[in-house]
Design an enzyme around this catalytic site. Structure first.
Site, PDB file in Angstrom:
ATOM      1  N   GLU A 202       7.788  31.729  -0.796  1.00 32.20           N
ATOM      2  CA  GLU A 202       8.162  31.168  -2.105  1.00 32.20           C
ATOM      3  C   GLU A 202       6.877  30.774  -2.832  1.00 32.20           C
ATOM      4  OE1 GLU A 202      10.980  27.990  -1.692  1.00 32.20           O
ATOM      5  OE2 GLU A 202      12.306  29.186  -0.394  1.00 32.20           O
ATOM      6  N   PRO A 203       6.959  30.473  -4.124  1.00 31.13           N
ATOM      7  CA  PRO A 203       5.730  30.112  -4.845  1.00 31.13           C
ATOM      8  C   PRO A 203       4.967  28.963  -4.180  1.00 31.13           C
ATOM      9  CG  PRO A 203       7.510  30.497  -6.392  1.00 31.13           C
ATOM     10  CD  PRO A 203       8.118  30.604  -5.028  1.00 31.13           C
TER      11      PRO A 203
ATOM     12  N   ILE B 253       8.510  39.836  -1.965  1.00 28.21           N
ATOM     13  CA  ILE B 253       9.394  40.284  -0.888  1.00 28.21           C
ATOM     14  C   ILE B 253       9.434  41.813  -0.860  1.00 28.21           C
ATOM     15  CG2 ILE B 253      11.759  40.197   0.011  1.00 28.21           C
ATOM     16  CD1 ILE B 253      10.119  37.504   0.078  1.00 28.21           C
TER      17      ILE B 253
ATOM     18  N   ASP C  46       5.557  37.653  17.139  1.00 29.74           N
ATOM     19  CA  ASP C  46       4.651  38.399  18.011  1.00 29.74           C
ATOM     20  C   ASP C  46       4.819  39.903  17.801  1.00 29.74           C
ATOM     21  OD1 ASP C  46       3.539  36.149  19.040  1.00 29.74           O
ATOM     22  OD2 ASP C  46       4.500  36.266  21.006  1.00 29.74           O
TER      23      ASP C  46
ATOM     24  N   ARG D  66       3.476  41.030  14.517  1.00 32.65           N
ATOM     25  CA  ARG D  66       2.008  41.128  14.462  1.00 32.65           C
ATOM     26  C   ARG D  66       1.497  42.369  15.176  1.00 32.65           C
ATOM     27  NH1 ARG D  66       1.385  34.571  14.671  1.00 32.65           N
ATOM     28  NH2 ARG D  66       1.739  34.428  12.427  1.00 32.65           N
TER      29      ARG D  66
ATOM     30  N   ARG E  91     -19.961  68.287   3.899  1.00 37.24           N
ATOM     31  CA  ARG E  91     -20.857  67.911   2.790  1.00 37.24           C
ATOM     32  C   ARG E  91     -22.313  68.144   3.187  1.00 37.24           C
ATOM     33  NH1 ARG E  91     -21.806  67.264  -2.558  1.00 37.24           N
ATOM     34  NH2 ARG E  91     -23.217  65.502  -2.954  1.00 37.24           N
TER      35      ARG E  91
ATOM     36  N   GLN F 159     -28.762  60.541  11.169  1.00 38.04           N
ATOM     37  CA  GLN F 159     -28.419  59.452  12.075  1.00 38.04           C
ATOM     38  C   GLN F 159     -27.717  58.302  11.343  1.00 38.04           C
ATOM     39  OE1 GLN F 159     -31.492  57.030  14.050  1.00 38.04           O
ATOM     40  NE2 GLN F 159     -30.645  57.804  15.974  1.00 38.04           N
TER      41      GLN F 159
ATOM     42  N   GLY G 299     -19.675  58.813  -0.043  1.00 34.15           N
ATOM     43  CA  GLY G 299     -20.523  58.559  -1.214  1.00 34.15           C
ATOM     44  C   GLY G 299     -19.664  58.309  -2.448  1.00 34.15           C
TER      45      GLY G 299
ATOM     46  N   GLU H 256       1.992  38.891   7.367  1.00 36.17           N
ATOM     47  CA  GLU H 256       2.318  38.622   8.785  1.00 36.17           C
ATOM     48  C   GLU H 256       1.387  37.546   9.351  1.00 36.17           C
ATOM     49  OE1 GLU H 256       4.969  40.601   9.248  1.00 36.17           O
ATOM     50  OE2 GLU H 256       5.482  39.587  11.104  1.00 36.17           O
TER      51      GLU H 256
HETATM   52  C1  FAD Z   1       2.214  43.130  -0.455  1.00 37.73           C
HETATM   53  C2  FAD Z   1       2.846  41.890   0.093  1.00 37.73           C
HETATM   54  C3  FAD Z   1       4.037  41.988   0.805  1.00 37.73           C
HETATM   55  C4  FAD Z   1       4.636  40.828   1.312  1.00 37.73           C
HETATM   56  N1  FAD Z   1       5.863  40.938   1.924  1.00 37.73           N
HETATM   57  C5  FAD Z   1       6.526  39.793   2.243  1.00 37.73           C
HETATM   58  C6  FAD Z   1       7.885  39.867   2.701  1.00 37.73           C
HETATM   59  O1  FAD Z   1       8.476  40.939   2.851  1.00 37.73           O
HETATM   60  N2  FAD Z   1       8.522  38.691   2.973  1.00 37.73           N
HETATM   61  C7  FAD Z   1       7.912  37.479   2.821  1.00 37.73           C
HETATM   62  O2  FAD Z   1       8.550  36.474   3.069  1.00 37.73           O
HETATM   63  N3  FAD Z   1       6.629  37.381   2.380  1.00 37.73           N
HETATM   64  C8  FAD Z   1       5.929  38.510   2.077  1.00 37.73           C
HETATM   65  N4  FAD Z   1       4.646  38.446   1.593  1.00 37.73           N
HETATM   66  C9  FAD Z   1       3.991  37.143   1.477  1.00 37.73           C
HETATM   67  C10 FAD Z   1       2.910  36.939   2.530  1.00 37.73           C
HETATM   68  O3  FAD Z   1       3.494  36.738   3.782  1.00 37.73           O
HETATM   69  C11 FAD Z   1       2.037  35.750   2.060  1.00 37.73           C
HETATM   70  O4  FAD Z   1       1.245  36.246   0.996  1.00 37.73           O
HETATM   71  C12 FAD Z   1       1.173  35.212   3.161  1.00 37.73           C
HETATM   72  O5  FAD Z   1       1.958  34.545   4.111  1.00 37.73           O
HETATM   73  C13 FAD Z   1       0.118  34.215   2.655  1.00 37.73           C
HETATM   74  O6  FAD Z   1       0.675  33.257   1.829  1.00 37.73           O
HETATM   75  P1  FAD Z   1       0.031  32.998   0.373  1.00 37.73           P
HETATM   76  O7  FAD Z   1      -0.175  34.324  -0.264  1.00 37.73           O
HETATM   77  O8  FAD Z   1       0.861  32.023  -0.350  1.00 37.73           O
HETATM   78  O9  FAD Z   1      -1.405  32.409   0.662  1.00 37.73           O
HETATM   79  P2  FAD Z   1      -1.759  30.860   0.906  1.00 37.73           P
HETATM   80  O10 FAD Z   1      -0.917  30.302   1.989  1.00 37.73           O
HETATM   81  O11 FAD Z   1      -1.778  30.169  -0.403  1.00 37.73           O
HETATM   82  O12 FAD Z   1      -3.235  30.995   1.446  1.00 37.73           O
HETATM   83  C14 FAD Z   1      -4.365  31.192   0.584  1.00 37.73           C
HETATM   84  C15 FAD Z   1      -5.613  31.233   1.440  1.00 37.73           C
HETATM   85  O13 FAD Z   1      -5.747  29.985   2.148  1.00 37.73           O
HETATM   86  C16 FAD Z   1      -5.820  30.222   3.538  1.00 37.73           C
HETATM   87  N5  FAD Z   1      -5.145  29.142   4.255  1.00 37.73           N
HETATM   88  C17 FAD Z   1      -3.915  28.615   4.033  1.00 37.73           C
HETATM   89  N6  FAD Z   1      -3.645  27.655   4.910  1.00 37.73           N
HETATM   90  C18 FAD Z   1      -4.710  27.582   5.740  1.00 37.73           C
HETATM   91  C19 FAD Z   1      -5.047  26.790   6.867  1.00 37.73           C
HETATM   92  N7  FAD Z   1      -4.205  25.855   7.368  1.00 37.73           N
HETATM   93  N8  FAD Z   1      -6.246  26.976   7.471  1.00 37.73           N
HETATM   94  C20 FAD Z   1      -7.092  27.904   7.013  1.00 37.73           C
HETATM   95  N9  FAD Z   1      -6.848  28.704   5.939  1.00 37.73           N
HETATM   96  C21 FAD Z   1      -5.664  28.531   5.326  1.00 37.73           C
HETATM   97  C22 FAD Z   1      -5.124  31.554   3.760  1.00 37.73           C
HETATM   98  O14 FAD Z   1      -5.574  32.169   4.975  1.00 37.73           O
HETATM   99  C23 FAD Z   1      -5.552  32.329   2.522  1.00 37.73           C
HETATM  100  O15 FAD Z   1      -6.832  32.871   2.693  1.00 37.73           O
HETATM  101  C24 FAD Z   1       4.018  39.578   1.113  1.00 37.73           C
HETATM  102  C25 FAD Z   1       2.808  39.501   0.417  1.00 37.73           C
HETATM  103  C26 FAD Z   1       2.236  40.613  -0.105  1.00 37.73           C
HETATM  104  C27 FAD Z   1       0.966  40.485  -0.904  1.00 37.73           C
END
Ligand code: FAD
Length: 381
Positions: A124-125, A154, A237, A240, A265, A276, A336, A360
């Site tokens: 979610e946002p 999603i 798991d 991932r 190329r 190398q 290149g 993930e």
């Molecule tokens: C192409 C795409 C497909 C997706 N598909 C799905 C889907 O099918 N279903 C679904 O539910 N979601 C989906 N997502 C969402 C995805 O799972 C999230 O983007 C992801 O979990 C990260 O959340 P966020 O983007 O809000 O980043 P944030 O949580 O805002 O993180 C921003 C940055 O802060 C870092 N950060 C956050 N917390 C910590 C912490 N405690 N320690 C260290 N670093 C931290 C993160 O590693 C990242 O670098 C998708 C996203 C994309 C872009």
């Protein structure tokens, strides 16, 4: 080697499918950002969806290692196609582990046959990495529930028929106050946001879903109330391992393209493969791809043997994602200027690789998990 005959047969079948069906259209799918429904129909016929679903429930009943092999091969063809396989695997694993008999009867068949498109709706946002921030709620109403809230980014949202939606059913109960619902995405009150235009994996359709007073029947609840977070974690798991294998496939495609190009190329009157500086790029790509592949297989085998696989899966996902980004950048380097131009495979692979460090569980989170496991269990566990 450690692969048995079944592993090799299924891997070879997926490889042939990738070579004959996926690779020839990958560039066009990326350019057109098109959902390749016809490819998914063929994959369903070949049994490439729901790989781990037991035979008694209508699947092929293969192990996690087989799943990883298939994911790598499909991704070597095109990562967006593998992504669909990974999504269906996640949803079908949820259904197998936590669904009622009636839910499995209703959903597994059509999902594995690619007749019903699914979406896994967590983000979610205000709730990305920190899933506890979700605001979508499901409130009891008579026998059923009423769903309100919204999800973003999603996978499959623009095309899906059913969403597996994580919602709060108890505001006070933290992680124990979340439940998963199977939501008919054609129901009243469901609204789809526009399709997102992404950096890579552009054939994967990603967008928002909004729910306004969506009425859910009692049997929409997956498993039991309050177990949503636990169920989500229970498939992490495997998820991932799948994404790690997908990253290996992207790296492998980049290596194959780079080796071919380096032999063709010519500069300074000889193939660039004889320099190398180029050879070292190719060697680094090959060794890191193989290392990532072995991590993926080792994590998959741990799951299959029912050993604790948390650290292994995080190591595989983190290493393979970082590897895919770094080594597809090397592939671009071997090409290149051509590697920077749209239409060359390595340019797409580099873009496709990036998301494997983000979804993930981001690779920062994977590192946190690895460190937590080290501190908890010791460095030799
Ligand atoms: C192409 C795409 C497909 C997706 N598909 C799905 C889907 O099918 N279903 C679904 O539910 N979601 C989906 N997502 C969402 C995805 O799972 C999230 O983007 C992801 O979990 C990260 O959340 P966020 O983007 O809000 O980043 P944030 O949580 O805002 O993180 C921003 C940055 O802060 C870092 N950060 C956050 N917390 C910590 C912490 N405690 N320690 C260290 N670093 C931290 C993160 O590693 C990242 O670098 C998708 C996203 C994309 C872009």
């Amino acid at each position: 080697m450690y692969l048995n005959e079944t592993h090799e047969q299924v891997r070879d079948m997926a490889r042939q499918f990738a070579d004959e069906v996926i690779r020839p259209v990958a560039e066009a799918l990326d350019r057109e950002e098109r959902f390749p429904g016809e490819i998914y129909d063929q994959m369903a016929e070949l049994g490439l969806f729901g790989i781990g679903v037991p035979e008694a429930m209508g699947g092929p009943g293969f192990d996690t290692l087989t799943y990883a092999l298939v994911m790598e091969e499909l991704s070597r063809g095109y990562a967006s196609v593998a992504d669909q396989c990974g999504l269906v695997e996640l949803i079908s694993t949820l259904l197998v582990r936590h669904g009622s008999e009636a839910q499995r009867d209703r959903w597994l068949g059509p999902v594995l046959a690619a007749k019903t498109r699914v979406a896994y709706c967590i983000t979610e946002p205000e709730a990305g990495t920190d899933v506890s921030g979700i605001r979508t709620t499901a409130v009891r109403d008579g026998d059923g529930w009423v769903l309100n809230g919204g999800k973003i980014w999603i996978h499959n949202a623009p095309v899906a028929d059913a969403g597996f939606v994580l919602a709060r059913t108890d505001r006070e109960a933290g992680h124990r106050g979340m439940s998963i619902f199977i939501v008919d995405l054609h129901a009243d009150g469901v609204e789809r946001g526009p399709k997102e235009h992404k950096m890579g994996q552009r054939a994967s359709q990603v967008g928002a879903l909004n729910f306004t007073d969506v009425r859910l029947p009692a049997d929409a609840l997956l498993g039991s109330e309050g177990r949503g977070f636990h169920m989500m974690m229970s498939v992490l798991d495997k998820g991932r391992v799948g994404i790690a294998a997908l990253a290996v496939g992207i790296g492998q495609a980049g290596l194959e393209a780079a080796v071919d190009y380096a032999q063709q190329r010519r500069q300074f009157k000889k193939p660039i493969a004889e320099f190398q500086g180029v050879q070292w790029l190719l060697a680094d790509m090959a060794k890191d791809i193989e290392a990532a592949r072995l991590l993926v297989h080792s994590a998959a085998v741990r799951i299959d043997r029912k050993q604790d696989a948390t650290k292994a899966c995080s190591m595989a996902k983190c290493f393979a994602g970082d590897m895919a980004v770094a080594r597809t950048a090397d592939a671009v380097q071997v090409f290149g200027g051509s590697g920077y131009i749209r239409g060359f495979e390595v340019e797409r692979l580099y873009r496709d690789a990036k998301i494997t460090q983000i979804y993930e569980g981001t690779n920062q989170i994977q590192r946190m998990i690895i460190a937590r496991e080290l501190v908890k269990n010791g460095a030799r566990a």
